[in-house]
Design an enzyme around this catalytic site. Structure first.
Site, PDB file in Angstrom:
ATOM      1  N   HIS A 180      41.278  45.493  44.296  1.00 29.18           N
ATOM      2  CA  HIS A 180      42.618  45.403  43.684  1.00 29.18           C
ATOM      3  C   HIS A 180      42.570  44.478  42.483  1.00 29.18           C
ATOM      4  CE1 HIS A 180      47.037  44.883  43.483  1.00 29.18           C
ATOM      5  NE2 HIS A 180      47.076  46.002  44.172  1.00 29.18           N
ATOM      6  N   PHE A 181      42.139  44.803  41.434  1.00 26.31           N
ATOM      7  CA  PHE A 181      41.502  46.029  40.971  1.00 26.31           C
ATOM      8  C   PHE A 181      40.173  45.637  40.347  1.00 26.31           C
ATOM      9  CE2 PHE A 181      46.085  46.744  40.668  1.00 26.31           C
ATOM     10  CZ  PHE A 181      46.231  47.887  41.417  1.00 26.31           C
TER      11      PHE A 181
END
Length: 144
Positions: free
Chosen positions: A48-49
């Site tokens: 993420h991410f």
């Protein structure tokens, strides 16, 4: 001020889900102000991410809920109880939270009736609002 050991004595969360590093201000049963030091080593940043790490909003809310749980469980009448998340109203995200940020977590408990409570929650980074929400919670016996 509460250390991580004192926080762990009040709430059951543990790594990797303990999201409050310290409590700087505490009025038992009324309010708490805590901090989460957001590290690049947080496991959720792997996905993420990749290449653009952002703390998931749901985990900011969980950090706020844990701060509220410390406020609730520090009251003598709630000793030994368990706080469960019961709902979230009006959650808004205003700023991304990244590795290296210090997340300030403020929760003011407002109502408590028949084991169900409500609190106003705000998370900030460098005095900028990152998240705000109304949190609903239930106090219960952990053996249930």
């Amino acid at each position: 001020m509460l250390s991580i050991q004192e926080i762990m004595a009040l709430i059951p969360h543990r790594y990797p889900f303990l999201l409050v590093d310290r409590i700087m201000e505490l009025e038992p049963g009324v309010r708490a102000v805590g901090e989460k030091l957001v590290s690049a080593n947080e496991p959720y940043f792997q996905g993420h991410f990749p290449g653009n790490p952002i703390m998931p909003g749901v985990l900011i809310l969980e950090a706020l809920a844990q701060t509220g749980a410390v406020a609730a469980l520090s009251a003598p009448e709630n000793a030994g109880k368990l706080v469960l998340f019961a709902g979230i109203d009006g959650a808004r995200f205003k700023r991304v939270v990244r590795p290296g940020d210090t997340l300030r977590l403020e929760v003011q408990l407002e109502k408590m009736r028949r084991g169900v409570g409500k609190g106003q929650a705000r998370a900030t980074v460098a005095d900028q609002l990152a998240c705000e929400a109304e949190l609903l919670f239930a106090l219960t016996d952990p053996s249930r």
